[in-house]
Design a protein around this motif. Structure first.
Motif, PDB file in Angstrom:
ATOM      1  N   MET A 230       0.840  -1.206   0.000  1.00  0.00           N
ATOM      2  CA  MET A 230       0.000   0.000   0.000  1.00  0.00           C
ATOM      3  C   MET A 230       0.860   1.236   0.000  1.00  0.00           C
ATOM      4  O   MET A 230       1.959   1.255   0.521  1.00  0.00           O
ATOM      5  N   LEU A 231       0.304   2.300  -0.527  1.00  0.00           N
ATOM      6  CA  LEU A 231       1.008   3.573  -0.498  1.00  0.00           C
ATOM      7  C   LEU A 231       1.001   4.138   0.914  1.00  0.00           C
ATOM      8  O   LEU A 231       0.124   3.830   1.726  1.00  0.00           O
ATOM      9  N   LYS A 232       1.949   5.010   1.179  1.00  0.00           N
ATOM     10  CA  LYS A 232       1.951   5.706   2.456  1.00  0.00           C
ATOM     11  C   LYS A 232       0.728   6.611   2.519  1.00  0.00           C
ATOM     12  O   LYS A 232       0.386   7.288   1.564  1.00  0.00           O
ATOM     13  N   ARG A 233       0.084   6.656   3.682  1.00  0.00           N
ATOM     14  CA  ARG A 233      -1.100   7.481   3.858  1.00  0.00           C
ATOM     15  C   ARG A 233      -0.748   8.663   4.731  1.00  0.00           C
ATOM     16  O   ARG A 233       0.056   8.584   5.645  1.00  0.00           O
ATOM     17  N   LYS A 234      -1.398   9.769   4.543  1.00  0.00           N
ATOM     18  CA  LYS A 234      -1.111  10.970   5.323  1.00  0.00           C
ATOM     19  C   LYS A 234      -2.130  11.097   6.449  1.00  0.00           C
ATOM     20  O   LYS A 234      -3.326  10.861   6.249  1.00  0.00           O
ATOM     21  N   ASN A 235      -1.672  11.499   7.612  1.00  0.00           N
ATOM     22  CA  ASN A 235      -2.541  11.541   8.775  1.00  0.00           C
ATOM     23  C   ASN A 235      -3.711  12.500   8.603  1.00  0.00           C
ATOM     24  O   ASN A 235      -4.779  12.329   9.195  1.00  0.00           O
ATOM     25  N   TRP A 236      -3.490  13.515   7.807  1.00  0.00           N
ATOM     26  CA  TRP A 236      -4.527  14.540   7.678  1.00  0.00           C
ATOM     27  C   TRP A 236      -5.530  14.216   6.587  1.00  0.00           C
ATOM     28  O   TRP A 236      -6.413  15.000   6.289  1.00  0.00           O
ATOM     29  N   PHE A 237      -5.420  13.038   6.009  1.00  0.00           N
ATOM     30  CA  PHE A 237      -6.287  12.726   4.876  1.00  0.00           C
ATOM     31  C   PHE A 237      -7.765  12.727   5.276  1.00  0.00           C
ATOM     32  O   PHE A 237      -8.609  13.300   4.589  1.00  0.00           O
ATOM     33  N   LEU A 238      -8.096  12.065   6.453  1.00  0.00           N
ATOM     34  CA  LEU A 238      -9.491  12.035   6.870  1.00  0.00           C
ATOM     35  C   LEU A 238     -10.008  13.428   7.196  1.00  0.00           C
ATOM     36  O   LEU A 238     -11.170  13.756   6.931  1.00  0.00           O
TER      37      LEU A 238
ATOM     38  N   GLN B 227       2.954  15.291   3.048  1.00  0.00           N
ATOM     39  CA  GLN B 227       2.253  16.375   3.712  1.00  0.00           C
ATOM     40  C   GLN B 227       2.012  15.984   5.168  1.00  0.00           C
ATOM     41  O   GLN B 227       1.610  14.862   5.468  1.00  0.00           O
ATOM     42  N   GLY B 228       2.287  16.906   6.072  1.00  0.00           N
ATOM     43  CA  GLY B 228       2.094  16.645   7.482  1.00  0.00           C
ATOM     44  C   GLY B 228       3.265  15.970   8.151  1.00  0.00           C
ATOM     45  O   GLY B 228       3.253  15.772   9.373  1.00  0.00           O
ATOM     46  N   SER B 229       4.290  15.609   7.370  1.00  0.00           N
ATOM     47  CA  SER B 229       5.477  14.983   7.952  1.00  0.00           C
ATOM     48  C   SER B 229       6.341  16.048   8.622  1.00  0.00           C
ATOM     49  O   SER B 229       6.213  17.247   8.342  1.00  0.00           O
ATOM     50  N   PRO B 230       7.238  15.649   9.537  1.00  0.00           N
ATOM     51  CA  PRO B 230       8.126  16.627  10.181  1.00  0.00           C
ATOM     52  C   PRO B 230       8.936  17.445   9.171  1.00  0.00           C
ATOM     53  O   PRO B 230       9.197  18.632   9.409  1.00  0.00           O
ATOM     54  N   ILE B 231       9.318  16.840   8.048  1.00  0.00           N
ATOM     55  CA  ILE B 231      10.113  17.565   7.060  1.00  0.00           C
ATOM     56  C   ILE B 231       9.263  18.637   6.386  1.00  0.00           C
ATOM     57  O   ILE B 231       9.708  19.781   6.199  1.00  0.00           O
TER      58      ILE B 231
END
Length: 574
Positions: free
Chosen positions: A1-9, A509-513
C-alpha cells in the motif's frame, strides 16, 4: 500500500460540505461509453503498427477521455480540434477533452477526493501526494509492459526513480533525457540580471562578484537618477507569496551552489546543510541592508505582488535584480517589444568574492514528484497508454516540438533543423501554437528531453541554429564582447549531481520535514524584511533574533533527511 497521510481524513471531512454544495461536473467529465463519438459502420478499426520486431494491435474505435491539467493555465479544448491531436486520433481513435485549473488547486482536488469522482487522466502538479494518498491513480506497470514499449524505452533509465514504496508505478513524470543533454542557450534559471546599457557604457567589463555588480550599478544610478522621466530603481527583487524562494535562494547561488531547495549539498561527502542562517545569508542580507540605508533598494520590494513586480521590471527604470529566467520571461519580452535594447536585461553569474565556480546552470535533472496518471474512473485505460506510447515516438515528438517540416522548420544538407526568421516569429504566436496543438502537448504529457537520434535538439530553443537566428544585433554585440556564442557560455558548466534537484524528493504532507519547510519559510518571510530594512546599527540584533527562532526548529532532522536523499541517489537508490 502507499503511504497514507494523517490529515487525509480531516481533508475528507472538511471538504464534504463543499462537495455537497457543488453541482456535478457531468458536462465536462467524460464517460468513454456514453460520450464517445459514434463508431464507424464497421465498429472501428484495428491499426497494426510495426514497432521493431513486434506488431501492436490498436483499437481505433473513437473514444474521448477527460484530462484535467492542474499545472498550467490555458484554454479548455478537445485535442482533436488541433492539427496534431486530429492526427493522433486518426492513429489511435483517442481524443482528450482537456480541462485546465480554474481557482484553488487544493480545493478542486479535495472535492474530487471527497466525492471519488475523478477525471480519467490527471496531471495534479503539487497536489500529486493527495491523489496518491487517495489511491486515485491505478498502477501502470502491467499496462506499460503490454501496451507501452516506446514509453518503457524512453523512461528506461528512470523507472525506479518514481516507483512507489509498494513497487508500483502510478504516474509518468515529464522529460526523461535521451541521447545527449543540451543546456539552454538562454538563461531560464537563476541569475543576477543587469540592464545592458550599464555594461555597454562601461565597455563590457568583466563582472563576477557581488561587490563588482553593485558598484557598477550604483555608479550608473548616480549618473542617471531618472530614466525616461521616472526615478531609477538600482535594485529590486521578488518576495511575493510562494515565489519568495526567488529572494531566499540567493545566498545559495552566491556561494556557488545550484537550486537544490533549502540545502547545500557537499560534492564530496554528499551531506546537506541549510543555508537560511548561514554566513552566506548573513553577508547577502547585510549587503541589502546597506543598500537600503543608502536609498538604493526598491522600497516596494517586500510589499509588491507578482504582477506589480513584472510591471516594474518592464518599465525600463530597474537596473538590477535576481530571479529565475522562466519567472520573469513576460517582463523580458515586454522590454524587447518596447524597442529600446539598452533597457533590456542580460544575465550574469554573480558569486561572492572567493567563490571560484558558479553553478547557476542546472545539471541534467529529472523531477520525479510531478507527473500525469490514469485514475480509477478511466475505462479501458490501455487506450490511454497506447496513445501516450504513440505520442512519445520520435517521429511524433518532432512534430509536437518542432511542427511540420517545410512549414515550421527546415532541414539543411547535414540534417540539422533550423528555422527561418519568419518561422521563428510564426511558431512563437499563441494562436499558431494552439491551432497546431503545441501549446497542449509539449508539456504535462509523457515526453522526452535531450536530443533525437539524429542529433537535433528535442526542444527548438536548445538548438544552436534557432538560437543564433533569433539573436538581435544588440545581443550579438553583447556576446561578442564577452567572446561567447550563447548566454549559457557566460556561466560555468554544471557539475554532475546525481541527486539533483534534491527538492524533488517525495515529502509527505504533514510529515516533520514538510512542517519544518513551512515553519522555516514563515520565519524567513517574517524576519528577512526586518533584517534588510533595519537601521544598520540594529542589523546584528535582528539577525540574531532570526537565527535563534530558526534554530528552535528541528534543523538536524531536515539536514539528515536531505543527506539521505543525496547519498541514496548517488548510490542509485530512489
Amino acid at each position: 500500500m502507499l503511504k497514507r497521510k494523517n490529515w487525509f481524513l480531516l481533508l475528507i471531512l472538511s471538504l464534504i460540505l463543499v462537495f455537497a454544495a457543488c453541482s456535478s461536473d457531468d458536462e465536462t467529465a467524460s464517460d468513454p461509453e456514453e460520450e464517445d463519438p459514434p463508431a464507424s459502420d464497421d465498429g472501428g478499426e484495428v491499426d497494426e503498427s510495426d514497432d521493431g520486431d513486434s506488431t501492436t494491435e490498436i483499437d481505433t474505435t473513437p473514444v474521448t477521455y477527460h484530462y484535467f491539467n492542474a499545472g498550467s493555465p490555458g484554454n479548455d479544448t478537445d485535442t482533436n480540434e488541433t492539427r496534431i491531436g486530429a492526427e493522433m486520433e486518426e492513429k489511435t481513435g483517442v481524443n482528450f477533452r482537456i480541462e485546465h485549473l480554474v481557482g484553488d488547486l487544493n480545493q478542486r482536488i479535495g472535492v474530487m477526493v471527497a466525492s471519488g469522482d475523478y477525471p480519467d487522466v490527471i496531471a495534479p502538479d503539487d497536489a500529486i501526494d493527495v491523489i496518491l494518498d487517495a489511491e486515485a491513480f491505478i498502477p501502470l506497470d502491467d499496462l506499460l509492459e503490454e501496451h507501452g514499449p516506446n514509453l518503457l524505452e524512453a523512461y528506461e533509465d528512470y523507472l525506479d526513480m518514481f516507483r512507489m514504496d509498494d513497487g508500483h508505478i502510478y504516474y509518468l513524470p515529464f522529460g526523461p533525457t535521451v541521447n545527449e543533454f543540451i543546456p539552454n542557450p538562454e538563461i531560464d534559471q537563476g541569475a543576477f540580471w543587469i540592464q545592458r546599457s550599464i555594461l555597454k557604457e562601461n565597455g563590457y567589463p568583466e563582472i563576477r562578484t557581488l561587490d563588482e555588480y553593485f558598484d557598477i550599478i550604483l555608479d550608473y544610478a548616480a549618473e542617471n537618477p531618472e530614466i525616461d522621466g521616472m526615478s531609477t530603481v538600482p535594485f529590486t527583487g521578488l518576495t511575493y507569496d510562494w515565489r519568495f524562494f526567488a529572494f531566499s535562494n540567493v545566498p545559495n547561488h552566491l556561494a556557488g551552489y545550484p537550486n537544490d531547495g533549502g540545502v547545500m549539498i557537499d560534492m564530496d561527502t554528499h551531506e546537506a546543510t541549510v543555508y537560511a542562517d548561514s554566513e552566506y545569508a548573513y553577508d547577502y542580507l547585510k549587503k541589502l541592508n546597506g543598500l537600503n540605508a543608502d536609498g538604493h533598494l526598491d522600497q516596494e520590494m517586500f510589499v509588491m505582488n507578482y504582477d506589480e513586480y513584472l510591471a516594474k521590471l518592464s518599465s525600463g527604470r530597474v537596473l538590477g535584480f535576481f530571479d529565475y529566467g522562466w519567472q520573469v520571461e513576460n517582463a523580458l519580452n515586454a522590454l524587447e517589444d518596447a524597442g529600446d535594447p539598452d533597457r533590456e536585461f542580460v544575465p550574469l553569474p554573480i558569486v561572492f568574492d572567493g567563490v571560484d565556480t558558479d553553478q547557476y546552470l542546472d545539471p541534467p535533472a529529472f523531477t520525479t514528484n510531478r507527473g500525469v496518471g490514469i485514475t480509477v474512473n478511466a475505462e479501458n485505460p490501455e487506450r490511454i497508454i497506447q496513445y501516450w506510447d504513440e505520442m512519445i515516438k520520435e517521429e511524433n515528438q518532432k512534430i509536437v516540438m518542432w511542427g511540420y517540416e517545410g512549414e515550421h522548420y527546415e532541414v539543411d544538407d547535414e540534417g540539422r533543423f533550423y528555422r527561418t526568421e519568419d518561422q521563428i516569429v510564426e511558431t512563437s504566436r499563441t494562436e499558431v501554437r494552439d491551432e497546431l496543438g503545441m501549446s497542449y502537448f509539449e508539456w504535462y504529457w509523457p515526453r522526452i528531453n535531450g536530443t533525437f537520434d539524429d542529433g537535433n535538439a528535442v526542444e527548438p530553443r536548445r538548438q544552436p541554429e534557432v538560437f543564433y537566428a533569433a539573436l538581435s544585433d544588440e545581443d550579438q554585440e553583447f556576446l561578442e564582447a564577452y567572446n561567447a556564442e550563447t548566454f549559457a557560455e557566460l556561466f560555468d558548466e554544471p557539475e554532475d549531481r546525481p541527486w539533483f534537484p534534491a527538492w524533488s524528493a517525495n515529502i509527505e504532507q504533514g510529515s516533520p520535514i514538510q512542517i519544518f519547510e513551512e515553519q522555516a519559510e514563515e520565519l524567513q518571510k517574517r524576519h528577512y524584511p526586518r533584517i534588510v530594512l533595519a537601521d544598520p546599527n540594529e542589523f546584528d540584533d535582528e539577525w540574531e533574533a532570526f537565527v535563534n527562532a530558526y534554530r528552535q526548529l528541528d534543523v538536524d532532522s531536515y539536514e539528515e533527511f536531505f543527506t539521505d536523499v543525496a547519498q541514496s541517489r548517488v548510490a542509485g537508490e530512489w
